[in-house]
Write a protein that holds these residues in place. Structure first.
Motif, short mmCIF file in Angstrom:
data_model
loop_
_atom_site.label_atom_id
_atom_site.label_comp_id
_atom_site.label_asym_id
_atom_site.label_seq_id
_atom_site.Cartn_x
_atom_site.Cartn_y
_atom_site.Cartn_z
N LEU A 67 0.86 -1.18 0.00
CA LEU A 67 0.00 0.00 0.00
C LEU A 67 0.89 1.23 0.00
O LEU A 67 1.40 1.65 1.05
CB LEU A 67 -0.92 -0.04 1.22
N THR A 68 1.11 1.79 -1.18
CA THR A 68 2.03 2.93 -1.35
C THR A 68 1.28 4.13 -1.91
O THR A 68 1.80 4.87 -2.76
CB THR A 68 3.22 2.54 -2.25
N THR A 69 0.08 4.33 -1.43
CA THR A 69 -0.76 5.46 -1.80
C THR A 69 -0.31 6.71 -1.05
O THR A 69 0.47 6.63 -0.09
CB THR A 69 -2.20 5.15 -1.42
N PRO A 70 -0.85 7.90 -1.42
CA PRO A 70 -0.64 9.08 -0.57
C PRO A 70 -1.12 8.80 0.86
O PRO A 70 -2.00 7.96 1.08
CB PRO A 70 -1.50 10.15 -1.26
N ASP A 71 -0.56 9.51 1.81
CA ASP A 71 -0.73 9.19 3.23
C ASP A 71 -2.18 9.10 3.69
O ASP A 71 -2.55 8.23 4.48
CB ASP A 71 0.00 10.22 4.09
N HIS A 72 -3.03 10.02 3.21
CA HIS A 72 -4.41 10.02 3.67
C HIS A 72 -5.21 8.85 3.12
O HIS A 72 -6.34 8.61 3.56
CB HIS A 72 -5.09 11.34 3.30
N LEU A 73 -4.60 8.10 2.19
CA LEU A 73 -5.25 6.92 1.63
C LEU A 73 -4.61 5.63 2.13
O LEU A 73 -4.69 4.60 1.46
CB LEU A 73 -5.19 6.99 0.10
N HIS A 74 -4.00 5.67 3.29
CA HIS A 74 -3.49 4.46 3.92
C HIS A 74 -4.56 3.77 4.76
O HIS A 74 -4.76 2.56 4.68
CB HIS A 74 -2.29 4.78 4.84
N GLU A 75 -5.23 4.54 5.57
CA GLU A 75 -6.12 4.00 6.61
C GLU A 75 -7.23 3.11 6.05
O GLU A 75 -7.33 1.92 6.41
CB GLU A 75 -6.71 5.15 7.41
N GLU A 76 -8.09 3.64 5.21
CA GLU A 76 -9.26 2.88 4.75
C GLU A 76 -8.88 1.69 3.88
O GLU A 76 -9.39 0.58 4.10
CB GLU A 76 -10.25 3.80 4.03
N PRO A 77 -8.00 1.84 2.87
CA PRO A 77 -7.61 0.66 2.10
C PRO A 77 -6.93 -0.41 2.96
O PRO A 77 -7.15 -1.60 2.74
CB PRO A 77 -6.65 1.22 1.05
N ALA A 78 -6.11 0.00 3.92
CA ALA A 78 -5.48 -0.99 4.79
C ALA A 78 -6.52 -1.82 5.52
O ALA A 78 -6.43 -3.06 5.59
CB ALA A 78 -4.56 -0.30 5.79
N ILE A 79 -7.53 -1.16 6.05
CA ILE A 79 -8.59 -1.87 6.75
C ILE A 79 -9.35 -2.79 5.79
O ILE A 79 -9.67 -3.94 6.13
CB ILE A 79 -9.54 -0.87 7.44
N ASP A 80 -9.62 -2.31 4.58
CA ASP A 80 -10.33 -3.13 3.59
C ASP A 80 -9.56 -4.42 3.29
O ASP A 80 -10.15 -5.51 3.25
CB ASP A 80 -10.54 -2.34 2.29
N PHE A 81 -8.26 -4.31 3.07
CA PHE A 81 -7.47 -5.49 2.75
C PHE A 81 -7.34 -6.43 3.95
O PHE A 81 -7.42 -7.65 3.81
CB PHE A 81 -6.09 -5.09 2.22
N LEU A 82 -7.14 -5.88 5.14
CA LEU A 82 -7.07 -6.71 6.33
C LEU A 82 -8.37 -7.50 6.52
O LEU A 82 -8.35 -8.69 6.84
CB LEU A 82 -6.78 -5.85 7.57
N GLU A 83 -9.48 -6.83 6.31
CA GLU A 83 -10.78 -7.51 6.46
C GLU A 83 -11.00 -8.56 5.38
O GLU A 83 -11.79 -9.48 5.57
CB GLU A 83 -11.90 -6.48 6.48
N ALA A 84 -10.27 -8.43 4.26
CA ALA A 84 -10.34 -9.45 3.21
C ALA A 84 -9.34 -10.57 3.45
O ALA A 84 -9.23 -11.49 2.62
CB ALA A 84 -10.09 -8.79 1.85
N GLY A 85 -8.59 -10.50 4.55
CA GLY A 85 -7.62 -11.53 4.88
C GLY A 85 -6.31 -11.42 4.14
O GLY A 85 -5.54 -12.39 4.07
N VAL A 86 -6.01 -10.24 3.61
CA VAL A 86 -4.78 -10.02 2.85
C VAL A 86 -3.74 -9.35 3.75
O VAL A 86 -4.04 -8.35 4.41
CB VAL A 86 -5.05 -9.13 1.62
N ALA A 87 -2.53 -9.89 3.79
CA ALA A 87 -1.45 -9.25 4.54
C ALA A 87 -1.13 -7.91 3.89
O ALA A 87 -1.13 -7.78 2.66
CB ALA A 87 -0.21 -10.13 4.56
N VAL A 88 -0.84 -6.89 4.73
CA VAL A 88 -0.68 -5.54 4.23
C VAL A 88 0.66 -4.95 4.64
O VAL A 88 1.02 -4.94 5.81
CB VAL A 88 -1.81 -4.62 4.74
#
Length: 387
Positions: A67-88
């Motif tokens: 996850l190498t997005t701009p800083d304000h786009l770390h939080e929500e995508p990180a949670i989405d991937f974690l909830e999908a069972g993907v290591a982040v």
């Protein structure tokens, strides 16, 4: 291992160290809302398929994502991937607020998916040399660390795009400082509990030449010939972060830190001075060709030769060899949960210190306390993210 890369700006290049088809590790998906960035991503990772929205990757059965997005786009995508069972792998900072960090940490605990934060400076030779000297007792117990961060390319790197907008970074005291605060926490063996800071937009705010660089990539507006600072052109339309900041931090173990950051110096490097009960050490240069000096045998005036001088070695890869080491550690962690030098809890405390310092800076330097984390959450990550 099937990998994805979300956010195809300058920092996405770190995923190239993970793309190893011959070892059955491959980037199979890249994602960015900007078409030109997707095209560049496909050139970097020819076996991948491109997507415009990170949510399209959630059902691909990926093992891990960078996850190498701009800083304000770390939080929500990180949670989405974690909830999908993907290591982040989340590029630092973990989020741009303390509360955002805590949401990501809680999602990792709730889902059991592995979380890793890209604090690559723990793998930099200069930092490892200093830590080895401290652990060996060369300067006794650490009581104070002073860091001066000369951000010589600040006008290009941080005042021409989203970095200059506090809604996307909170501040550069947090955005850039998260690295140095994490290093100082690691060297001092403690975490910030209270912060006080001052700072202002003292140089770049007076420049009226602005440009909207939406869709441009980092290398399109960075040029070392852009000097002196007051002659910069094409700065960001929204520019409300400080280009000069100074923070004092109090740690939970009684140590004290000072962090100073300037974005209009002619040189670009970090200087750490670490003072203990039996000596001090300091780095001169932070990459190959630099040295770490230790004074610990006697009192004196300034002695250039010091009691020990350790050369910073050459290493292959970005950030003085830290980036490939960081990626190797992440991949091993995803595979078998091996211990890591980096720490999601430490990443949170670095953001929390930078966030508190920013609040203080914008409130006339009034001290701000760092909110404590749930002890059970701390325990989960200290166990290596196991129940």
């Amino acid at each position: 291992m099937r990998l994805g890369v979300v956010g195809l700006g300058a920092r996405s290049k770190i995923a190239q160290y993970a793309d190893r088809p011959g070892e059955n590790v491959q980037v199979v998906a890249v994602c960015d809302p900007v078409e030109s960035c997707r095209e560049t991503g496909l050139k970097q990772f020819p076996a991948a398929k491109a997507y415009a929205d990170h949510r399209e990757l959630l059902e691909l059965g990926l093992d891990a994502v960078f996850l190498t997005t701009p800083d304000h786009l770390h939080e929500e995508p990180a949670i989405d991937f974690l909830e999908a069972g993907v290591a982040v792998f989340v590029e630092k900072p973990l989020a741009i607020t303390t509360e955002g960090c805590d949401r990501v940490l809680e999602a990792a605990r709730r889902t059991g998916a592995r979380l890793y934060v890209g604090h690559n400076m723990r793998h930099m030779p200069v930092v490892q040399i200093m830590r080895e000297q401290i652990l060996a007792g060369a300067i006794g117990e650490v009581k104070a660390i002073w860091c001066r961060h000369f951000v010589g390319h600040g006008g290009d790197f941080y005042f021409k795009d989203w970095h200059a907008d506090r809604s996307k970074t909170t501040s550069l005291l947090l955005q850039k400082g998260a690295h140095d605060i994490d290093v100082m926490h690691w060297l001092a063996g403690g975490y910030t509990t209270r912060a006080s800071a001052f700072g202002e937009l003292v140089v770049y705010g007076g420049i009226s030449d602005r440009m909207d660089r939406t869709g441009q990539r980092f290398d399109e507006f960075v040029d070392e010939a852009n000097w002196p600072p007051l002659e910069q052109k094409g700065l960001a339309p929204v520019m409300d972060v400080e280009d000069l900041s100074m923070a004092n931090l109090q740690l939970d173990n009684g140590a004290y830190l000072t962090y100073q950051q300037c974005h209009f110096t002619p040189d670009y490097w970090r200087n750490y001075t670490v003072i203990g009960t039996a000596g001090r050490l300091e780095n001169f240069g932070d990459g190959p060709g630099g040295v770490v000096k230790v004074w610990n045998s006697r009192r004196s005036g300034y002695r250039e030769d010091a009691d020990e001088v350790i050369e910073i070695p050459t290493a292959d890869g970005g950030h003085a060899g830290a980036d490939p080491r960081l990626v190797n550690e992440f991949l091993t962690f995803v595979r078998d949960g091996s211990p890591t030098l980096t720490s999601p809890i430490a990443a949170r405390t670095a953001v929390a210190a930078g966030h508190a310092a920013t609040v203080s800076l914008r409130d006339n330097g009034n001290p701000v306390d760092v909110p404590a984390l749930d002890p059970e959450l701390v325990a989960y990550f200290e166990r290596g993210q196991t129940a």
